[in-house]
Write a protein that holds these residues in place. Sequence first.
Motif, PDB file in Angstrom:
ATOM      1  N   VAL A  31       0.864  -1.181   0.000  1.00 21.82           N
ATOM      2  CA  VAL A  31       0.000   0.000   0.000  1.00 21.82           C
ATOM      3  C   VAL A  31       0.900   1.230   0.000  1.00 21.82           C
ATOM      4  CG1 VAL A  31      -1.733   1.300   1.297  1.00 21.82           C
ATOM      5  CG2 VAL A  31      -1.890  -1.210   1.132  1.00 21.82           C
ATOM      6  N   ARG A  32       0.772   2.052  -1.032  1.00 24.09           N
ATOM      7  CA  ARG A  32       1.636   3.227  -1.178  1.00 24.09           C
ATOM      8  C   ARG A  32       0.811   4.490  -1.407  1.00 24.09           C
ATOM      9  NH1 ARG A  32       4.217  -0.133   0.802  1.00 24.09           N
ATOM     10  NH2 ARG A  32       6.298  -0.868   0.247  1.00 24.09           N
ATOM     11  N   ASN A  33      -0.213   4.639  -0.614  1.00 26.76           N
ATOM     12  CA  ASN A  33      -1.053   5.826  -0.599  1.00 26.76           C
ATOM     13  C   ASN A  33      -1.146   6.259   0.858  1.00 26.76           C
ATOM     14  OD1 ASN A  33      -3.944   6.836   0.078  1.00 26.76           O
ATOM     15  ND2 ASN A  33      -3.702   7.317  -2.096  1.00 26.76           N
ATOM     16  N   TYR A  34      -0.893   7.521   1.125  1.00 27.33           N
ATOM     17  CA  TYR A  34      -0.844   7.974   2.519  1.00 27.33           C
ATOM     18  C   TYR A  34      -2.181   7.849   3.241  1.00 27.33           C
ATOM     19  CZ  TYR A  34       3.896   9.578   1.795  1.00 27.33           C
ATOM     20  OH  TYR A  34       5.237   9.614   1.538  1.00 27.33           O
ATOM     21  N   GLN A  35      -3.278   8.141   2.559  1.00 23.97           N
ATOM     22  CA  GLN A  35      -4.585   8.021   3.199  1.00 23.97           C
ATOM     23  C   GLN A  35      -4.859   6.565   3.579  1.00 23.97           C
ATOM     24  OE1 GLN A  35      -7.810   9.496   0.810  1.00 23.97           O
ATOM     25  NE2 GLN A  35      -9.311   9.280   2.446  1.00 23.97           N
ATOM     26  N   ALA A  36      -4.595   5.639   2.653  1.00 25.32           N
ATOM     27  CA  ALA A  36      -4.787   4.217   2.948  1.00 25.32           C
ATOM     28  C   ALA A  36      -3.820   3.760   4.038  1.00 25.32           C
ATOM     29  CB  ALA A  36      -4.605   3.390   1.677  1.00 25.32           C
ATOM     30  N   ARG A  37      -2.571   4.221   3.968  1.00 31.17           N
ATOM     31  CA  ARG A  37      -1.582   3.880   5.006  1.00 31.17           C
ATOM     32  C   ARG A  37      -2.063   4.311   6.383  1.00 31.17           C
ATOM     33  NH1 ARG A  37       3.076   7.245   6.407  1.00 31.17           N
ATOM     34  NH2 ARG A  37       1.427   8.781   6.624  1.00 31.17           N
ATOM     35  N   TRP A  97       5.753   3.210   5.473  1.00 30.39           N
ATOM     36  CA  TRP A  97       4.648   2.353   5.025  1.00 30.39           C
ATOM     37  C   TRP A  97       4.381   1.226   6.017  1.00 30.39           C
ATOM     38  CZ3 TRP A  97       2.390   5.233   1.801  1.00 30.39           C
ATOM     39  CH2 TRP A  97       3.116   6.047   0.936  1.00 30.39           C
ATOM     40  N   ASN A 135     -12.730   7.484  -7.162  1.00 29.93           N
ATOM     41  CA  ASN A 135     -12.082   6.937  -5.976  1.00 29.93           C
ATOM     42  C   ASN A 135     -11.195   5.764  -6.371  1.00 29.93           C
ATOM     43  OD1 ASN A 135     -11.644   5.205  -3.587  1.00 29.93           O
ATOM     44  ND2 ASN A 135     -12.743   6.864  -2.598  1.00 29.93           N
ATOM     45  N   ARG A 136      -9.918   5.878  -6.063  1.00 24.87           N
ATOM     46  CA  ARG A 136      -8.962   4.848  -6.477  1.00 24.87           C
ATOM     47  C   ARG A 136      -8.280   4.173  -5.294  1.00 24.87           C
ATOM     48  NH1 ARG A 136      -7.912   3.626 -11.308  1.00 24.87           N
ATOM     49  NH2 ARG A 136      -5.711   3.451 -10.966  1.00 24.87           N
ATOM     50  N   LEU A 137      -8.734   4.440  -4.076  1.00 25.58           N
ATOM     51  CA  LEU A 137      -8.088   3.828  -2.916  1.00 25.58           C
ATOM     52  C   LEU A 137      -8.232   2.311  -2.947  1.00 25.58           C
ATOM     53  CD1 LEU A 137      -9.061   6.159   0.056  1.00 25.58           C
ATOM     54  CD2 LEU A 137      -6.831   5.924  -1.035  1.00 25.58           C
ATOM     55  N   SER A 138      -7.183   1.617  -2.540  1.00 25.84           N
ATOM     56  CA  SER A 138      -7.218   0.156  -2.500  1.00 25.84           C
ATOM     57  C   SER A 138      -7.747  -0.366  -1.164  1.00 25.84           C
ATOM     58  CB  SER A 138      -5.824  -0.412  -2.756  1.00 25.84           C
ATOM     59  OG  SER A 138      -4.944   0.017  -1.745  1.00 25.84           O
TER      60      SER A 138
END
Length: 154
Positions: A31-37, A97, A135-138
């Motif tokens: 996971v390399r998105n700050y919001q998801a992290r 991460w 929306n592209r969050l995983s």
Amino acid sequence: MAYWLFKSEPDAFSIDDLAARAAAGEPWDGVRNYQARNMLRDQMRSGDGVLFYHSNCQVPGVVGLAEVSSAAYPDATAFDPQAHYFDAKSDPENPRWYLVEIRYLRHLTRTIALSELKDHADGPLADMPLVRRGNRLSVMPVTAQQWSFILGLE
């Protein structure tokens, strides 16, 4: 208990792959998105429910259930230059991460397609990030009401 939706491309890692791990579970790395992290690191707890979602496939949709099976910890793939998710700016002393582990619970009796979920975007799923444009969050939160509604579609 909280609820989440985790997206994965079935060609990379599918619900069948997770099922094959059985009780061992799987570290949800890369996971390399700050919001998801931030959700992984700060909000997820062992025992939280997970809707497992297949993306970027013929019929994207919710295909199974899993649960978070560990607290968050640093994602070691960020420190490994040979890893696909290597991040040269990530430092083991100050990790950038994080990941959690998830464990398979079951396949759904049918795929609940994104198109079907979008049919309820003006109703019970109005606030669900998945059905919003762009929306592209995983990894994303799911409310208890959304969780119950989606499982009721099964």
